[in-house]
Design an enzyme around this catalytic site. Structure first.
Site, PDB file in Angstrom:
ATOM      1  N   ASP A   8       0.870  -1.176   0.000  1.00  0.00           N
ATOM      2  CA  ASP A   8       0.000   0.000   0.000  1.00  0.00           C
ATOM      3  C   ASP A   8       0.909   1.228   0.000  1.00  0.00           C
ATOM      4  O   ASP A   8       2.111   1.147   0.303  1.00  0.00           O
ATOM      5  CB  ASP A   8      -0.867  -0.059   1.278  1.00  0.00           C
ATOM      6  CG  ASP A   8      -1.617   1.217   1.529  1.00  0.00           C
ATOM      7  OD1 ASP A   8      -2.473   1.564   0.703  1.00  0.00           O
ATOM      8  OD2 ASP A   8      -1.324   1.896   2.530  1.00  0.00           O
ATOM      9  N   LYS A 150      -9.340  -3.645  -3.546  1.00  0.00           N
ATOM     10  CA  LYS A 150      -7.979  -3.916  -3.998  1.00  0.00           C
ATOM     11  C   LYS A 150      -7.807  -5.372  -4.441  1.00  0.00           C
ATOM     12  O   LYS A 150      -6.982  -5.681  -5.292  1.00  0.00           O
ATOM     13  CB  LYS A 150      -6.980  -3.575  -2.881  1.00  0.00           C
ATOM     14  CG  LYS A 150      -6.878  -2.073  -2.613  1.00  0.00           C
ATOM     15  CD  LYS A 150      -5.764  -1.738  -1.659  1.00  0.00           C
ATOM     16  CE  LYS A 150      -5.656  -0.227  -1.442  1.00  0.00           C
ATOM     17  NZ  LYS A 150      -4.510   0.152  -0.591  1.00  0.00           N
TER      18      LYS A 150
HETATM   19  O1  LIG Z   1      -6.164   7.152  -1.832  1.00  0.00           O
HETATM   20  C1  LIG Z   1      -6.303   6.764  -0.672  1.00  0.00           C
HETATM   21  O2  LIG Z   1      -7.368   6.640  -0.095  1.00  0.00           O
HETATM   22  C2  LIG Z   1      -5.078   6.336   0.121  1.00  0.00           C
HETATM   23  O3  LIG Z   1      -4.479   5.401  -0.587  1.00  0.00           O
HETATM   24  P1  LIG Z   1      -3.755   4.062  -0.054  1.00  0.00           P
HETATM   25  O4  LIG Z   1      -4.617   2.965  -0.615  1.00  0.00           O
HETATM   26  O5  LIG Z   1      -2.410   4.194  -0.704  1.00  0.00           O
HETATM   27  O6  LIG Z   1      -3.698   4.084   1.455  1.00  0.00           O
HETATM   28 MG   LIG Z   2      -3.016   3.172   3.152  1.00  0.00          MG
END
Ligand SMILES: O=C(O)COP(=O)(O)O
Ligand SMILES: [Mg+2]
Length: 222
Positions: A8, A150
């Site tokens: 992430d 995801k």
């Molecule tokens: O865009 C977002 O909500 C934050 O992104 P992340 O998935 O990298 O934590």
């Molecule tokens: Mg994150």
């Protein structure tokens, strides 16, 4: 043997949650992983241009999963995995709930970001009535087309990379990362992660955000 590390971005390779500053030790550690043959892929709610630029300049070769799983890129191939959301609905959502649109929304088609990052029952109801999904990373509230999440992007990435979950490690900080844990043998949460993510993890790191990345890479390269 781990061949791919899914990381992430916000709250995980940054210096802390709530920060947008990249942790340079984390980047150096991820580069060590790449040198040792573990490809690194960024899996984030951020938009494709942001992640494509980061991947290029950070030198990661494991592809990207942008728009919270709705857009996958690997070795020149770009695949959209979620339904496109009409621009009219994107604006209507912001107006209805008095939300600020992310500057990145002009570069998105299936998953859109807003602040504040707080989900209400009314928003879930609004989205359900229109066949849309709602999630929050803590940094931003997300409205996306189905199936969303995801995991759908990670599944597609593993298909095109011809990898199975035993060859994959994943690390994150928020609820939106739970979905990618389905496709990883090592499911790591940084120490300052959401409790829901910590409960879904099989590795809870001692250190927070970017420092946790260095801890995880050291573990993987031991
Ligand atoms: O865009 C977002 O909500 C934050 O992104 P992340 O998935 O990298 O934590
Ligand atoms: Mg994150």
């Amino acid at each position: 043997m781990i061949r791919l590390l899914l990381t992430d971005l916000d709250g995980t390779i940054t210096i802390d949650r709530g920060s947008y500053i990249l942790d340079l030790n984390a980047i150096e550690s991820l580069r060590r992983a790449e040198k040792s043959g573990i490809k690194v892929a960024i899996v984030s709610g951020n938009s494709y241009p942001v992640l494509r630029g980061l991947q290029n300049y950070l030198g990661f070769s494991g592809g990207i999963v942008a728009e919270n799983g709705c857009l996958v890129f690997y070795q020149g191939v770009t695949i959209r995995t979620c339904e496109v959301v009409p621009r009219s609905l994107v604006s209507e959502f912001a107006k209805t709930f008095n939300l600020k649109e992310s500057w990145q929304n002009e570069f998105r088609k299936s998953d859109f970001g807003y602040t504040p990052a707080i989900i209400t029952d009314e928003m879930i109801e609004w989205a359900n009535q229109r066949g849309l999904m709602i999630s929050s990373s803590g940094y931003a509230l997300h409205l996306s087309g189905k199936p969303g999440g995801k995991g759908v992007g990670v599944r597609k990435l593993l298909d095109i990379m011809n990898l199975n979950e035993n060859q994959v490690a994943a690390v994150g900080d928020s609820k939106t990362d739970i979905d990618m844990f389905k496709y990883a043998a090592i499911k790591a949460a940084v120490s300052n992660a959401d409790q829901d993510l910590i409960k879904s993890a099989n590795v809870v790191l001692k250190l927070k955000s970017g420092n946790g990345i260095t801890e995880l890479v050291n573990m993987l390269l031991r």
